[in-house]
Scaffold this motif. Sequence first.
Motif, PDB file in Angstrom:
ATOM      1  N   GLU A   7     -25.117 -37.895 -12.529  1.00  0.00           N
ATOM      2  CA  GLU A   7     -25.490 -36.605 -13.093  1.00  0.00           C
ATOM      3  C   GLU A   7     -26.237 -37.021 -14.248  1.00  0.00           C
ATOM      4  O   GLU A   7     -25.679 -37.848 -15.033  1.00  0.00           O
ATOM      5  N   TYR A   8     -27.355 -36.414 -14.293  1.00  0.00           N
ATOM      6  CA  TYR A   8     -28.276 -36.519 -15.388  1.00  0.00           C
ATOM      7  C   TYR A   8     -27.667 -35.876 -16.728  1.00  0.00           C
ATOM      8  O   TYR A   8     -27.491 -34.805 -16.657  1.00  0.00           O
ATOM      9  N   LEU A   9     -27.373 -36.656 -17.715  1.00  0.00           N
ATOM     10  CA  LEU A   9     -27.026 -36.140 -19.013  1.00  0.00           C
ATOM     11  C   LEU A   9     -28.144 -36.008 -20.049  1.00  0.00           C
ATOM     12  O   LEU A   9     -28.027 -35.268 -20.795  1.00  0.00           O
ATOM     13  N   VAL A  10     -29.147 -36.995 -19.907  1.00  0.00           N
ATOM     14  CA  VAL A  10     -30.478 -36.855 -20.722  1.00  0.00           C
ATOM     15  C   VAL A  10     -31.412 -37.519 -19.840  1.00  0.00           C
ATOM     16  O   VAL A  10     -31.205 -38.528 -19.289  1.00  0.00           O
ATOM     17  N   ARG A  11     -32.489 -36.869 -20.012  1.00  0.00           N
ATOM     18  CA  ARG A  11     -33.714 -37.136 -19.402  1.00  0.00           C
ATOM     19  C   ARG A  11     -34.833 -36.593 -20.058  1.00  0.00           C
ATOM     20  O   ARG A  11     -35.267 -35.623 -19.874  1.00  0.00           O
ATOM     21  N   THR A  12     -35.426 -37.453 -21.135  1.00  0.00           N
ATOM     22  CA  THR A  12     -36.345 -36.716 -22.093  1.00  0.00           C
ATOM     23  C   THR A  12     -37.383 -37.914 -22.733  1.00  0.00           C
ATOM     24  O   THR A  12     -37.310 -39.132 -22.380  1.00  0.00           O
ATOM     25  N   GLU A  13     -38.420 -37.070 -23.293  1.00  0.00           N
ATOM     26  CA  GLU A  13     -39.505 -37.983 -23.908  1.00  0.00           C
ATOM     27  C   GLU A  13     -39.510 -37.502 -25.273  1.00  0.00           C
ATOM     28  O   GLU A  13     -40.148 -38.010 -26.091  1.00  0.00           O
ATOM     29  N   VAL A  14     -38.353 -36.510 -25.800  1.00  0.00           N
ATOM     30  CA  VAL A  14     -38.368 -36.148 -27.087  1.00  0.00           C
ATOM     31  C   VAL A  14     -37.267 -37.099 -27.789  1.00  0.00           C
ATOM     32  O   VAL A  14     -35.880 -36.578 -27.531  1.00  0.00           O
ATOM     33  N   ILE A  15     -37.758 -37.908 -28.441  1.00  0.00           N
ATOM     34  CA  ILE A  15     -36.713 -38.958 -29.000  1.00  0.00           C
ATOM     35  C   ILE A  15     -37.015 -39.180 -30.608  1.00  0.00           C
ATOM     36  O   ILE A  15     -38.235 -39.401 -30.961  1.00  0.00           O
ATOM     37  N   ASP A  16     -36.152 -39.178 -31.450  1.00  0.00           N
ATOM     38  CA  ASP A  16     -36.323 -39.449 -32.769  1.00  0.00           C
ATOM     39  C   ASP A  16     -35.372 -40.582 -32.865  1.00  0.00           C
ATOM     40  O   ASP A  16     -34.402 -40.729 -32.420  1.00  0.00           O
ATOM     41  N   SER A  17     -35.521 -41.413 -33.984  1.00  0.00           N
ATOM     42  CA  SER A  17     -34.538 -42.393 -34.374  1.00  0.00           C
ATOM     43  C   SER A  17     -34.469 -42.510 -36.044  1.00  0.00           C
ATOM     44  O   SER A  17     -35.580 -42.442 -36.760  1.00  0.00           O
ATOM     45  N   PRO A  18     -33.129 -42.427 -36.385  1.00  0.00           N
ATOM     46  CA  PRO A  18     -33.085 -42.403 -38.033  1.00  0.00           C
ATOM     47  C   PRO A  18     -33.280 -43.805 -38.505  1.00  0.00           C
ATOM     48  O   PRO A  18     -33.270 -44.082 -39.739  1.00  0.00           O
ATOM     49  N   LEU A  19     -33.394 -44.762 -37.685  1.00  0.00           N
ATOM     50  CA  LEU A  19     -33.552 -46.369 -38.010  1.00  0.00           C
ATOM     51  C   LEU A  19     -34.949 -46.589 -37.823  1.00  0.00           C
ATOM     52  O   LEU A  19     -35.703 -46.182 -36.709  1.00  0.00           O
ATOM     53  N   PRO A  20     -35.334 -47.659 -38.509  1.00  0.00           N
ATOM     54  CA  PRO A  20     -36.739 -47.993 -38.461  1.00  0.00           C
ATOM     55  C   PRO A  20     -36.595 -49.157 -36.998  1.00  0.00           C
ATOM     56  O   PRO A  20     -35.466 -49.604 -36.766  1.00  0.00           O
ATOM     57  N   GLY A  21     -37.746 -49.375 -36.534  1.00  0.00           N
ATOM     58  CA  GLY A  21     -37.916 -50.278 -35.294  1.00  0.00           C
ATOM     59  C   GLY A  21     -38.239 -49.604 -34.180  1.00  0.00           C
ATOM     60  O   GLY A  21     -38.810 -48.760 -34.125  1.00  0.00           O
ATOM     61  N   ASP A  22     -37.892 -50.017 -33.081  1.00  0.00           N
ATOM     62  CA  ASP A  22     -38.516 -49.673 -31.545  1.00  0.00           C
ATOM     63  C   ASP A  22     -37.914 -48.308 -31.349  1.00  0.00           C
ATOM     64  O   ASP A  22     -36.755 -48.061 -31.310  1.00  0.00           O
ATOM     65  N   ARG A  23     -38.523 -47.490 -30.784  1.00  0.00           N
ATOM     66  CA  ARG A  23     -38.177 -46.288 -30.423  1.00  0.00           C
ATOM     67  C   ARG A  23     -38.958 -46.184 -29.037  1.00  0.00           C
ATOM     68  O   ARG A  23     -40.110 -46.248 -28.691  1.00  0.00           O
ATOM     69  N   PRO A  24     -38.062 -45.773 -27.872  1.00  0.00           N
ATOM     70  CA  PRO A  24     -38.650 -45.627 -26.707  1.00  0.00           C
ATOM     71  C   PRO A  24     -39.401 -44.514 -26.340  1.00  0.00           C
ATOM     72  O   PRO A  24     -39.316 -43.457 -27.054  1.00  0.00           O
ATOM     73  N   ASP A  25     -40.055 -44.729 -25.340  1.00  0.00           N
ATOM     74  CA  ASP A  25     -41.017 -43.477 -25.161  1.00  0.00           C
ATOM     75  C   ASP A  25     -40.339 -42.368 -24.258  1.00  0.00           C
ATOM     76  O   ASP A  25     -40.536 -41.253 -24.144  1.00  0.00           O
ATOM     77  N   ARG A  26     -39.056 -42.709 -23.415  1.00  0.00           N
ATOM     78  CA  ARG A  26     -38.215 -41.950 -22.733  1.00  0.00           C
ATOM     79  C   ARG A  26     -36.938 -42.856 -22.630  1.00  0.00           C
ATOM     80  O   ARG A  26     -36.803 -43.940 -22.639  1.00  0.00           O
ATOM     81  N   MET A  27     -35.935 -41.631 -22.894  1.00  0.00           N
ATOM     82  CA  MET A  27     -34.573 -41.979 -22.275  1.00  0.00           C
ATOM     83  C   MET A  27     -33.868 -41.263 -21.415  1.00  0.00           C
ATOM     84  O   MET A  27     -34.121 -40.132 -21.256  1.00  0.00           O
ATOM     85  N   ILE A  28     -32.993 -42.108 -20.669  1.00  0.00           N
ATOM     86  CA  ILE A  28     -32.530 -41.377 -19.564  1.00  0.00           C
ATOM     87  C   ILE A  28     -30.837 -41.870 -19.529  1.00  0.00           C
ATOM     88  O   ILE A  28     -30.556 -43.248 -19.992  1.00  0.00           O
ATOM     89  N   ILE A  29     -29.957 -41.134 -19.674  1.00  0.00           N
ATOM     90  CA  ILE A  29     -28.713 -41.154 -19.537  1.00  0.00           C
ATOM     91  C   ILE A  29     -28.052 -40.689 -18.404  1.00  0.00           C
ATOM     92  O   ILE A  29     -27.908 -39.450 -18.083  1.00  0.00           O
ATOM     93  N   ILE A  30     -27.469 -41.440 -17.297  1.00  0.00           N
ATOM     94  CA  ILE A  30     -26.746 -40.861 -16.029  1.00  0.00           C
ATOM     95  C   ILE A  30     -25.318 -41.325 -16.113  1.00  0.00           C
ATOM     96  O   ILE A  30     -24.934 -42.429 -16.133  1.00  0.00           O
ATOM     97  N   ARG A  31     -24.448 -40.043 -15.804  1.00  0.00           N
ATOM     98  CA  ARG A  31     -22.966 -40.628 -15.715  1.00  0.00           C
ATOM     99  C   ARG A  31     -22.747 -40.651 -14.065  1.00  0.00           C
ATOM    100  O   ARG A  31     -23.021 -39.631 -13.312  1.00  0.00           O
ATOM    101  N   PHE A  32     -22.265 -41.539 -13.644  1.00  0.00           N
ATOM    102  CA  PHE A  32     -21.513 -41.827 -12.418  1.00  0.00           C
ATOM    103  C   PHE A  32     -20.133 -41.682 -12.289  1.00  0.00           C
ATOM    104  O   PHE A  32     -19.387 -42.013 -13.300  1.00  0.00           O
ATOM    105  N   PRO A  33     -19.511 -41.317 -11.284  1.00  0.00           N
ATOM    106  CA  PRO A  33     -18.142 -41.030 -11.235  1.00  0.00           C
ATOM    107  C   PRO A  33     -17.155 -42.464 -11.481  1.00  0.00           C
ATOM    108  O   PRO A  33     -16.278 -42.424 -12.098  1.00  0.00           O
ATOM    109  N   ASN A  34     -18.045 -43.669 -10.994  1.00  0.00           N
ATOM    110  CA  ASN A  34     -17.462 -44.817 -11.124  1.00  0.00           C
ATOM    111  C   ASN A  34     -18.502 -45.800 -11.219  1.00  0.00           C
ATOM    112  O   ASN A  34     -19.561 -45.736 -10.773  1.00  0.00           O
ATOM    113  N   ARG A  35     -18.133 -47.414 -11.421  1.00  0.00           N
ATOM    114  CA  ARG A  35     -19.088 -48.318 -11.410  1.00  0.00           C
ATOM    115  C   ARG A  35     -19.518 -48.559 -10.125  1.00  0.00           C
ATOM    116  O   ARG A  35     -20.712 -48.732  -9.726  1.00  0.00           O
ATOM    117  N   LYS A  36     -18.711 -48.297  -8.955  1.00  0.00           N
ATOM    118  CA  LYS A  36     -19.004 -48.609  -7.760  1.00  0.00           C
ATOM    119  C   LYS A  36     -19.975 -47.898  -7.373  1.00  0.00           C
ATOM    120  O   LYS A  36     -21.003 -48.159  -6.485  1.00  0.00           O
TER     121      LYS A  36
END
Length: 98
Positions: free
Chosen positions: A37-66
């Motif tokens: 299940e996609y929880l985050v799938r975006t190119e709208v990203i900001d960071s409160p800390l200096p350093g690398d900022r990705p161009d895209r971020m994806i977070i997917i939840r699976f029922p389990n590691r298997k």
Amino acid sequence: MSAYFIVMVSMDETVDRAPYDSYIDRVKPIVESFGGEYLVRTEVIDSPLPGDRPDRMIIIRFPNRKKLDECFASEEYRRIMALRTETVRAKAFIAEGL
């Protein structure tokens, strides 16, 4: 216990993005077929800390590691993987928890 697949993608503006866009369209149904299940799938990203900022971020939840492991080891995923690996740089992490 749920397993989370967290990806930070960096894109090179000199590389044709069309193969990666094709990957984005094709990977979603594969992930969902393994219970992802996609929880985050975006190119709208900001960071409160200096350093690398990705161009895209994806977070997917699976029922389990298997299920997560089965998804990314599947023949369906292996067939499209090069569309990503040959066009963008990615850092991926797996976290297990609630």
